[in-house]
Design a protein around this motif. Sequence first.
Motif, short mmCIF file in Angstrom:
data_model
loop_
_atom_site.label_atom_id
_atom_site.label_comp_id
_atom_site.label_asym_id
_atom_site.label_seq_id
_atom_site.Cartn_x
_atom_site.Cartn_y
_atom_site.Cartn_z
N LEU A 71 28.73 46.47 -22.68
CA LEU A 71 30.06 45.97 -22.36
C LEU A 71 30.16 44.47 -22.65
N SER A 72 29.13 43.72 -22.28
CA SER A 72 29.16 42.28 -22.54
C SER A 72 29.16 42.00 -24.04
N ARG A 73 28.49 42.87 -24.80
CA ARG A 73 28.43 42.69 -26.26
C ARG A 73 29.83 42.83 -26.87
N TYR A 74 30.52 43.91 -26.51
CA TYR A 74 31.84 44.14 -27.10
C TYR A 74 32.90 43.22 -26.51
N GLU A 75 32.72 42.82 -25.24
CA GLU A 75 33.66 41.86 -24.67
C GLU A 75 33.52 40.50 -25.34
N SER A 76 32.31 40.15 -25.73
CA SER A 76 32.12 38.88 -26.44
C SER A 76 32.81 38.92 -27.80
N ILE A 77 32.70 40.06 -28.50
CA ILE A 77 33.38 40.19 -29.79
C ILE A 77 34.89 40.10 -29.60
N ASN A 78 35.39 40.71 -28.53
CA ASN A 78 36.82 40.63 -28.26
C ASN A 78 37.24 39.20 -27.93
N PHE A 79 36.43 38.48 -27.17
CA PHE A 79 36.75 37.10 -26.81
C PHE A 79 36.85 36.24 -28.07
N TYR A 80 35.89 36.37 -28.98
CA TYR A 80 35.94 35.57 -30.21
C TYR A 80 37.07 36.04 -31.11
N SER A 81 37.41 37.33 -31.06
CA SER A 81 38.55 37.84 -31.81
C SER A 81 39.84 37.20 -31.30
N LEU A 82 39.97 37.09 -29.98
CA LEU A 82 41.14 36.44 -29.40
C LEU A 82 41.24 34.99 -29.85
N ASN A 83 40.09 34.34 -29.99
CA ASN A 83 40.08 32.97 -30.51
C ASN A 83 40.64 32.93 -31.92
N VAL A 84 40.22 33.87 -32.75
CA VAL A 84 40.71 33.91 -34.13
C VAL A 84 42.23 34.05 -34.15
N HIS A 85 42.75 35.02 -33.38
CA HIS A 85 44.20 35.24 -33.36
C HIS A 85 44.94 34.06 -32.75
N GLY A 86 44.41 33.53 -31.64
CA GLY A 86 45.06 32.42 -30.98
C GLY A 86 45.08 31.17 -31.83
N ILE A 87 43.98 30.88 -32.51
CA ILE A 87 43.92 29.69 -33.36
C ILE A 87 44.89 29.82 -34.53
N ARG A 88 44.95 31.01 -35.12
CA ARG A 88 45.89 31.21 -36.24
C ARG A 88 47.31 30.90 -35.81
N GLU A 89 47.70 31.37 -34.62
CA GLU A 89 49.06 31.14 -34.15
C GLU A 89 49.32 29.66 -33.83
N LEU A 90 48.35 28.99 -33.21
CA LEU A 90 48.59 27.58 -32.88
C LEU A 90 48.59 26.72 -34.13
N LEU A 91 47.80 27.09 -35.14
CA LEU A 91 47.81 26.34 -36.39
C LEU A 91 49.18 26.42 -37.06
N ILE A 92 49.79 27.60 -37.04
CA ILE A 92 51.12 27.76 -37.63
C ILE A 92 52.11 26.80 -36.96
N GLU A 93 52.06 26.73 -35.63
CA GLU A 93 53.00 25.89 -34.89
C GLU A 93 52.77 24.40 -35.16
N VAL A 94 51.51 23.99 -35.20
CA VAL A 94 51.22 22.57 -35.42
C VAL A 94 51.55 22.17 -36.86
N VAL A 95 51.19 23.02 -37.82
CA VAL A 95 51.51 22.73 -39.22
C VAL A 95 53.02 22.60 -39.41
N ASN A 96 53.79 23.40 -38.70
CA ASN A 96 55.26 23.34 -38.80
C ASN A 96 55.83 22.03 -38.26
N ARG A 97 55.02 21.28 -37.50
CA ARG A 97 55.53 20.05 -36.89
C ARG A 97 54.89 18.78 -37.45
#
Length: 289
Positions: A71-97
């Motif tokens: 469970l910790s193994r797959y939760e860690s992969i999910n946590f880093y996956s959330l980082n990938v998605h979250g960073i992509r979205e925040l980059l879009i917003e900052v680049v737009n400004r």
Amino acid sequence: MVSDVIDRNERFQGILGRLTTMSIEDYYNPYRLFEWPERLPEEMWWMSPELTTTHGTELADTLTQEQLYALSRYESINFYSLNVHGIRELLIEVVNRIHTAGFETPSQFFHHFIGEENEHMWFFAEFCLRYGGKIYRQPTGAEAVAPSSKVESLLVFARIMIFEELVDHYNSTMAADERLNETIRAINRIHHQDESRHIAFGRELVQLLYEEVKRTATAEELAEISTYLRRYMTHSFESLYHPQVYRDAGLERPHQVRRSLLESPARAKAEERTFRKTTRFLKKTGIIR
């Protein structure tokens, strides 16, 4: 005007200067920094057990040590996956400004922010693909409807700050956890180092944007901002509870597992603990009630 508020604030300009200097002095090449072993041991924690979604729940007491490790193994992969998605979205917003009206002053720091976040997204994705074979998709869920467009920039940078503070709580914990493999500790350690600058910047900017919004907003509009950000914090935290994670870890009825974990008193305590500093800041500034 946002630019007038920022330009008149000597404290903010001084902080920007120091953070920009730190970004230059602390610069590293992530493509050469990390050593990626061919595989990581499976019979060990991949995430601090106190951070896993089953910690402190009745379900955890029914799982074997092997299941908890999985469970910790797959939760860690999910946590880093959330980082990938979250960073992509925040980059879009900052680049737009960047280099747009109202954001002239912080644009120099935005360049460092964008570069660092792009590199974070790369090494989190690299970890997921090397050791998990995939990047988890974000689970669907009802997101809070944003208030009026006139507070859009405030909400954008408040969301970025909330996301970064959630992630940093996990990063700082795992970076110091000697039960974890050094590769896992290293990516959390380096991300925490950079995020401390981003969080300092985010708090200052969010406070300035809120002061500007508050000058013309009605009490009802301010209440909507508070409600929206509280819902966003909960939605962000609940993204850590992914049914596919439970399925991959071999748990039966993964959607039911997720529902039961979200309803557990342990979830509320974990969310409160994760956002303790964030909530204190938002309450102190009056952004949330």
